[in-house]
Write a protein that holds these residues in place. Structure first.
Motif, PDB file in Angstrom:
ATOM      1  N   ASP A  42       6.197   6.381   0.276  1.00  0.00           N
ATOM      2  CA  ASP A  42       7.482   6.326  -0.526  1.00  0.00           C
ATOM      3  C   ASP A  42       8.482   6.037   0.567  1.00  0.00           C
ATOM      4  O   ASP A  42       9.030   7.201   1.068  1.00  0.00           O
ATOM      5  N   ASN A 142       5.173  -5.400 -10.232  1.00  0.00           N
ATOM      6  CA  ASN A 142       4.508  -4.061 -10.387  1.00  0.00           C
ATOM      7  C   ASN A 142       3.289  -4.599 -10.914  1.00  0.00           C
ATOM      8  O   ASN A 142       2.897  -5.500 -11.901  1.00  0.00           O
ATOM      9  N   LEU A 175       0.784   2.182 -12.739  1.00  0.00           N
ATOM     10  CA  LEU A 175       0.918   1.500 -11.789  1.00  0.00           C
ATOM     11  C   LEU A 175      -0.271   1.685 -10.517  1.00  0.00           C
ATOM     12  O   LEU A 175      -0.791   2.875 -10.365  1.00  0.00           O
ATOM     13  N   TRP A 177       0.195  -0.807  -7.992  1.00  0.00           N
ATOM     14  CA  TRP A 177       1.044  -1.576  -6.797  1.00  0.00           C
ATOM     15  C   TRP A 177       2.414  -1.643  -7.412  1.00  0.00           C
ATOM     16  O   TRP A 177       2.539  -2.093  -8.364  1.00  0.00           O
ATOM     17  N   ARG A 178       3.159  -1.353  -6.235  1.00  0.00           N
ATOM     18  CA  ARG A 178       4.705  -1.604  -6.825  1.00  0.00           C
ATOM     19  C   ARG A 178       5.356  -2.838  -6.377  1.00  0.00           C
ATOM     20  O   ARG A 178       4.917  -3.635  -5.259  1.00  0.00           O
ATOM     21  N   LYS A 179       6.410  -3.491  -7.031  1.00  0.00           N
ATOM     22  CA  LYS A 179       6.839  -4.676  -6.650  1.00  0.00           C
ATOM     23  C   LYS A 179       7.633  -4.539  -5.198  1.00  0.00           C
ATOM     24  O   LYS A 179       7.887  -5.609  -4.635  1.00  0.00           O
ATOM     25  N   SER A 184       0.640   2.253  -4.986  1.00  0.00           N
ATOM     26  CA  SER A 184       1.097   3.656  -5.784  1.00  0.00           C
ATOM     27  C   SER A 184       0.297   4.707  -5.217  1.00  0.00           C
ATOM     28  O   SER A 184      -0.836   4.771  -4.492  1.00  0.00           O
TER      29      SER A 184
END
Ligand code: GLU
Length: 277
Positions: A42, A142, A175, A177-179, A184
């Motif tokens: 993150d 996403n 989720l 994989w994030r945009k 994730s």
């Protein structure tokens, strides 16, 4: 093989220390190995100085680990490879809905726990036979894992006992994989536990629900799930769970005030003695 998996988003506090002490004691009592993994994916919340600080604080507490620590940001290609396998198996779909969309459309009440999120509304899913667009080199949407609706999932936690949940009812499509093109936590954690040879996970009970998601990912990736031990959380005098903002209970603060790490460990042993063997 056990593991310590701090997130470098702040100073470690006595809650983390107690969990890590328990993970360490379990591994060492069994003559097993223990790895240290920094969950630093993150980018908005993680800071490099907290990585060094966590290692220093853990050593001060008297804990050790085997081999050089892992950092998740260095393992990105492993998560991407897993993403591609899940994609090829037809288990993922792209999602353009915002958190707010999901919150507003979700009918099922959710408990609001820290690893809890509203059940993803089935109406937002593309039909099962719809071909997903390519993942693309750089991901800007996403991607979610389609949970097997109605399937009853069970596991026996070494501390919290038998756990059951129904996919699609108790938790929904989550989720992977994030945009912003980052994996994730659920995906990275499942991949690491499988690939780094972790056989026992000791962590806080706030992650019980995540375990079910991670088990689904491990199964889809053909990996064996580790054993799990979820410990009750340390709470402050008001009964609230400790957060990294509780600086008074940060290991740094205790150390600066001359706290004795042996006394701290003895306190954990007295509290958690029954969870050790
Ligand atoms: N890094 C996660 C956390 O601090 C823990 C992950 C885990 O134990 O799986 O909440």
């Amino acid at each position: 093989m056990g593991r310590l998996a701090p997130s470098p988003t702040g100073w470690l506090h006595v809650g983390h220390a107690r969990t890590f002490w328990a993970a360490h004691a379990r591994a060492r009592t069994a003559g097993g190995r223990l790895l240290l993994r920094h969950d630093d994916l993150d980018q908005d919340r993680c800071r490099p100085e907290f990585i060094a600080a966590a290692e220093e604080d853990l050593r001060w507490l008297g804990l050790d680990w085997d081999g050089p620590p892992f950092v998740q940001t260095a393992r990105r290609s492993r998560y991407r490879a897993a993403l591609e396998r899940l994609y090829a198996a037809g288990l993922l779909f792209p999602c353009v809905r915002t958190r707010r969309d999901v919150l507003e459309a979700s009918s099922a009440p959710h408990e609001g726990g820290p690893d809890d999120e509203p059940v993803y509304p089935p109406a937002f899913r593309p039909p099962e036979d719809a071909a997903a667009p390519p993942l693309g080199e750089r991901i800007s949407v996403n991607w979610r894992f389609r949970v097997p609706d109605g399937r009853e999932l069970r596991f026996v936690d070494g501390v919290a006992g038998p756990q059951t949940a129904v996919a699609g009812r108790d938790f929904g499509d989550f989720l992977v994989w994030r945009k912003d093109d980052t994996p994730s936590y659920q995906l990275a954690c499942a991949v690491d536990d499988a690939e780094l040879g972790v056989t026992e996970v000791v962590r806080g009970e706030d992650l019980l629900r995540s375990t079910l998601r991670q088990q689904l990912l491990l199964e889809a990736l053909g990996a064996t799930a580790p054993r799990y031990r979820h410990l009750p959380l340390v709470r402050d005098a008001q009964g609230a769970r400790l957060a990294k903002r509780h600086d008074a209970l940060a290991l740094r603060t205790l150390r600066a005030r001359g706290a004795d790490p042996a006394a701290l460990r003895a306190g954990f042993a007295a509290e958690l003695g029954e969870h050790r063997e």
